[in-house]
Write a protein that holds these residues in place. Sequence first.
Motif, PDB file in Angstrom:
ATOM      1  N   GLN A 165      52.288  16.576   0.725  1.00 16.72           N
ATOM      2  CA  GLN A 165      51.884  15.746  -0.415  1.00 16.72           C
ATOM      3  C   GLN A 165      50.872  14.671  -0.027  1.00 16.72           C
ATOM      4  O   GLN A 165      50.974  13.518  -0.458  1.00 16.72           O
ATOM      5  N   SER A 195      52.191  20.852   1.905  1.00 16.24           N
ATOM      6  CA  SER A 195      52.896  20.948   0.626  1.00 16.24           C
ATOM      7  C   SER A 195      52.086  20.238  -0.446  1.00 16.24           C
ATOM      8  O   SER A 195      51.445  19.221  -0.199  1.00 16.24           O
ATOM      9  N   PRO A 197      52.379  18.942  -4.554  1.00 14.09           N
ATOM     10  CA  PRO A 197      53.301  18.795  -5.679  1.00 14.09           C
ATOM     11  C   PRO A 197      52.848  19.674  -6.839  1.00 14.09           C
ATOM     12  O   PRO A 197      51.651  19.792  -7.101  1.00 14.09           O
ATOM     13  N   GLU A 233      57.507  21.843  -5.179  1.00 14.26           N
ATOM     14  CA  GLU A 233      56.331  21.784  -4.313  1.00 14.26           C
ATOM     15  C   GLU A 233      55.874  23.202  -3.987  1.00 14.26           C
ATOM     16  O   GLU A 233      56.696  24.119  -3.908  1.00 14.26           O
TER      17      GLU A 233
END
Length: 240
Positions: A165, A195, A197, A233
């Motif tokens: 993120q 990752s 979101p 995610e």
Amino acid sequence: MSLIESVKRKKEFSMLPDSIVERALKESGEDVKEARKLLRKYFGVFLTNRVLKGRGDLLGIHISSKKRDYEDFYFRIFEGMDKIRSVVDLGCGVNGFSYEYLRDVIGDVDYIGVEAAGQLVELMNKYFEENEFSAWAIKGDLFDIDGVVKILEKSAKPRVVFLFQVVDALESMERNFSKKFILKVMEGCEWMVISLPLVSLGGRKKFEVSRRWLVDFLEEEFIVEKDFEMFGERILIFRR
Ligand SMILES: C[S@@+](CC[C@H](N)C(=O)[O-])C[C@H]1O[C@@H](n2cnc3c(N)ncnc32)[C@H](O)[C@@H]1O
């Protein structure tokens, strides 16, 4: 007092790296209030009072980590991967507090978290020391790519880099920075896990296919081994 010092008189920005404050000042035309506004927009969601004061279960409070079941999360990520000796977690937030889950899943491993918010770095280091974990948090600015590369060089191989993120934050500061960043970081590690979101951190906007550019780039440059969704995610795992 320098402009950087003026911005940092506000407690929530007092422990950010100078380079980040300097960039906000440059962008705001050297206006201290505007620079703080930019920083608040950029870091505000993460640096809430509850997180900064370090009370309670930080993983459960921090906006990016609170939805994760870390045992499942790490299991899914590391399933099928050979033994890993270090995890370098870039823009780690409070993720260092998940060290025990990580160790449960992959055994003894060095954990190095790099994070701009000095308060979080202090909290994590205290926790690591108290528990005698093989883990460190370092205050740093990801825009200092050479600094990141030096940390990777010192880490035991094979290394996995986490970029959880963080791409959106990097892109909001400098468009297309993440491609340059990922290429350079991948020269110094064996695996990377990104990752993204699936909804905006505020919880409203759906991102859907907006990350096509990133996925296309990763597929062109690297071998993407896994691509799945979990806890809101999208996780992409790739190697050179
Ligand atoms: C959305 S949070 C993600 C935290 C953690 N990776 C996770 O997924 O739980 C983004 C984090 O990146 C950090 N960050 C943003 N820009 C940064 C930079 N230039 N250098 C270092 N850290 C940065 C923020 O302070 C924040 O903790």
